[in-house]
Design a protein around this motif. Sequence first.
Motif, PDB file in Angstrom:
ATOM      1  N   LEU A  15       0.870  -1.086  -0.035  1.00 43.72           N
ATOM      2  CA  LEU A  15       0.261   0.159  -0.033  1.00 43.72           C
ATOM      3  C   LEU A  15       0.573   1.136  -0.097  1.00 43.72           C
ATOM      4  CD1 LEU A  15      -2.444  -0.958   2.839  1.00 43.72           C
ATOM      5  CD2 LEU A  15      -2.918  -1.051   0.112  1.00 43.72           C
ATOM      6  N   THR A  16       0.149   2.489  -0.228  1.00 48.03           N
ATOM      7  CA  THR A  16       1.015   3.709  -0.049  1.00 48.03           C
ATOM      8  C   THR A  16       0.370   4.608   1.130  1.00 48.03           C
ATOM      9  OG1 THR A  16      -0.497   5.204  -1.428  1.00 48.03           O
ATOM     10  CG2 THR A  16       1.130   3.636  -2.610  1.00 48.03           C
ATOM     11  N   TYR A  21      -3.726   7.796   5.114  1.00 45.48           N
ATOM     12  CA  TYR A  21      -2.940   9.180   5.518  1.00 45.48           C
ATOM     13  C   TYR A  21      -3.665   9.571   6.980  1.00 45.48           C
ATOM     14  CZ  TYR A  21      -3.378  14.235   4.918  1.00 45.48           C
ATOM     15  OH  TYR A  21      -3.234  15.596   5.259  1.00 45.48           O
ATOM     16  N   GLY A  22      -2.436  10.126   7.761  1.00 46.28           N
ATOM     17  CA  GLY A  22      -2.714  10.710   8.873  1.00 46.28           C
ATOM     18  C   GLY A  22      -2.406   9.561  10.114  1.00 46.28           C
ATOM     19  N   ALA A  23      -2.398   8.406   9.781  1.00 48.55           N
ATOM     20  CA  ALA A  23      -2.170   7.323  10.872  1.00 48.55           C
ATOM     21  C   ALA A  23      -0.417   7.071  11.113  1.00 48.55           C
ATOM     22  CB  ALA A  23      -2.856   6.002  10.498  1.00 48.55           C
ATOM     23  N   PRO A  24      -0.222   6.759  12.381  1.00 45.33           N
ATOM     24  CA  PRO A  24       1.205   6.052  12.532  1.00 45.33           C
ATOM     25  C   PRO A  24       1.374   5.250  11.579  1.00 45.33           C
ATOM     26  CG  PRO A  24      -0.018   6.342  14.602  1.00 45.33           C
ATOM     27  CD  PRO A  24      -0.973   6.668  13.543  1.00 45.33           C
ATOM     28  N   CYS A  25       2.666   5.087  10.857  1.00 46.09           N
ATOM     29  CA  CYS A  25       2.824   3.868  10.032  1.00 46.09           C
ATOM     30  C   CYS A  25       4.212   3.256  10.027  1.00 46.09           C
ATOM     31  CB  CYS A  25       2.784   4.503   8.649  1.00 46.09           C
ATOM     32  SG  CYS A  25       4.027   5.687   8.006  1.00 46.09           S
ATOM     33  N   TYR A  87       6.566   7.618  12.924  1.00 44.06           N
ATOM     34  CA  TYR A  87       6.295   8.079  11.753  1.00 44.06           C
ATOM     35  C   TYR A  87       4.824   8.176  11.220  1.00 44.06           C
ATOM     36  CZ  TYR A  87      11.237   8.652  10.796  1.00 44.06           C
ATOM     37  OH  TYR A  87      12.785   9.167  10.861  1.00 44.06           O
ATOM     38  N   PHE A  88       4.575   9.240  10.885  1.00 45.72           N
ATOM     39  CA  PHE A  88       3.025   9.303  10.227  1.00 45.72           C
ATOM     40  C   PHE A  88       3.040   9.328   8.868  1.00 45.72           C
ATOM     41  CE2 PHE A  88       2.810  11.230  14.455  1.00 45.72           C
ATOM     42  CZ  PHE A  88       1.772  10.793  15.111  1.00 45.72           C
ATOM     43  N   ALA A  89       1.905   8.451   8.103  1.00 42.36           N
ATOM     44  CA  ALA A  89       1.436   8.575   6.892  1.00 42.36           C
ATOM     45  C   ALA A  89       1.253   9.889   6.460  1.00 42.36           C
ATOM     46  CB  ALA A  89       0.895   7.430   6.439  1.00 42.36           C
ATOM     47  N   VAL A  90       1.943  10.275   5.149  1.00 40.55           N
ATOM     48  CA  VAL A  90       1.175  11.674   4.528  1.00 40.55           C
ATOM     49  C   VAL A  90       1.244  11.465   3.157  1.00 40.55           C
ATOM     50  CG1 VAL A  90       2.275  13.192   6.508  1.00 40.55           C
ATOM     51  CG2 VAL A  90       3.589  12.445   4.347  1.00 40.55           C
ATOM     52  N   GLU A 176     -10.865  13.678   5.476  1.00 37.19           N
ATOM     53  CA  GLU A 176     -10.045  13.280   4.336  1.00 37.19           C
ATOM     54  C   GLU A 176      -8.978  12.214   4.724  1.00 37.19           C
ATOM     55  OE1 GLU A 176      -7.910  16.590   2.279  1.00 37.19           O
ATOM     56  OE2 GLU A 176      -9.837  17.794   2.381  1.00 37.19           O
ATOM     57  N   GLY A 177      -8.473  12.122   5.955  1.00 35.81           N
ATOM     58  CA  GLY A 177      -7.573  11.147   6.256  1.00 35.81           C
ATOM     59  C   GLY A 177      -8.372   9.945   6.575  1.00 35.81           C
ATOM     60  N   CYS A 178      -7.467   8.675   7.207  1.00 38.00           N
ATOM     61  CA  CYS A 178      -8.134   7.688   7.639  1.00 38.00           C
ATOM     62  C   CYS A 178      -8.483   7.579   8.958  1.00 38.00           C
ATOM     63  CB  CYS A 178      -7.151   6.528   7.175  1.00 38.00           C
ATOM     64  SG  CYS A 178      -5.817   6.188   8.580  1.00 38.00           S
ATOM     65  N   CYS A 179      -8.176   8.646   9.706  1.00 33.82           N
ATOM     66  CA  CYS A 179      -8.457   8.346  11.173  1.00 33.82           C
ATOM     67  C   CYS A 179      -9.288   9.336  11.806  1.00 33.82           C
ATOM     68  CB  CYS A 179      -7.098   8.716  11.802  1.00 33.82           C
ATOM     69  SG  CYS A 179      -5.625   7.640  11.325  1.00 33.82           S
TER      70      CYS A 179
END
Length: 267
Positions: A15-16, A21-25, A87-90, A176-179
């Motif tokens: 996944l990308t 988006y917006g979650a810790p990754c 790290y957070f996904a952006v 807009e984010g996943c959280c």
Amino acid sequence: MNHDMTFPESGEGLLTTHSVYGAPCWVSLTSRDLEATEAFYSAVLGWRWRQAKLGEPFRIALAEGVPVAGIAAVAGMWQMAVAWTPYFAVRGADEAVSRAQERGGTTAVGPISLPPGRAALLADRDGASFGVWEGELFTDWEAWRTSRPAFIRLHTRDAFDAAIFYGEIFDWASGEGCCEVRYEGDEVVLRQEGEVVARIESGALGAAPDPAVRPHWQIHFAVRDVAACARAAERHGGGVLSLGGDEAVLRDAEGAQFTVTARRLGS
């Protein structure tokens, strides 16, 4: 500020960051002694290791074959703190850095290209270090999210102010984010598909900020036996800072703090 940037290699991602988006990754540790770090976390958390393509001081930690964390043994060489960093996904590292700077955050590194993506290291308004990652994620990201680490927690002086800072960078309140973010008791809680992925705390939300708190993100790793991890930490040169119920705050052999949390792995 911690300057650790250790990620899985290109080709592992399914996944990308757009999808989460917006979650810790990801989480990464800066250490001084690579062999001692490997020995400690192998004994306490059962990790195995492989070398990262960034070079000899870098390792990828594996839990049951899943990449779970990066280790960079460069703290002494680069005069950096020994510490864990989330790290957070952006969607875009440049945009995330600009948003952080506009809101009073600072940038230590980047954005820089680290195929298969781009990364940056920042600090929030109170000095807590965190990173952003744009690009491919890891093999079986769902297993990483639900098992190791369990979640991350920001200890800060003002949870409300911190939630605004991070929420505006990662669009937590926009949809807009996943959280989704909400207040639950005395904490700000971030959930992804109903699962807690991050918490922000400063004591009672109505209370004045605590000047004694040194803001930092704490990584919580899921384990089957909290007490056994605490005993292993002490046997291998670390320490137990607190132990109670289903959680223990531990210190590794070089002083980096992390938390182990009782949880059925793989749930």
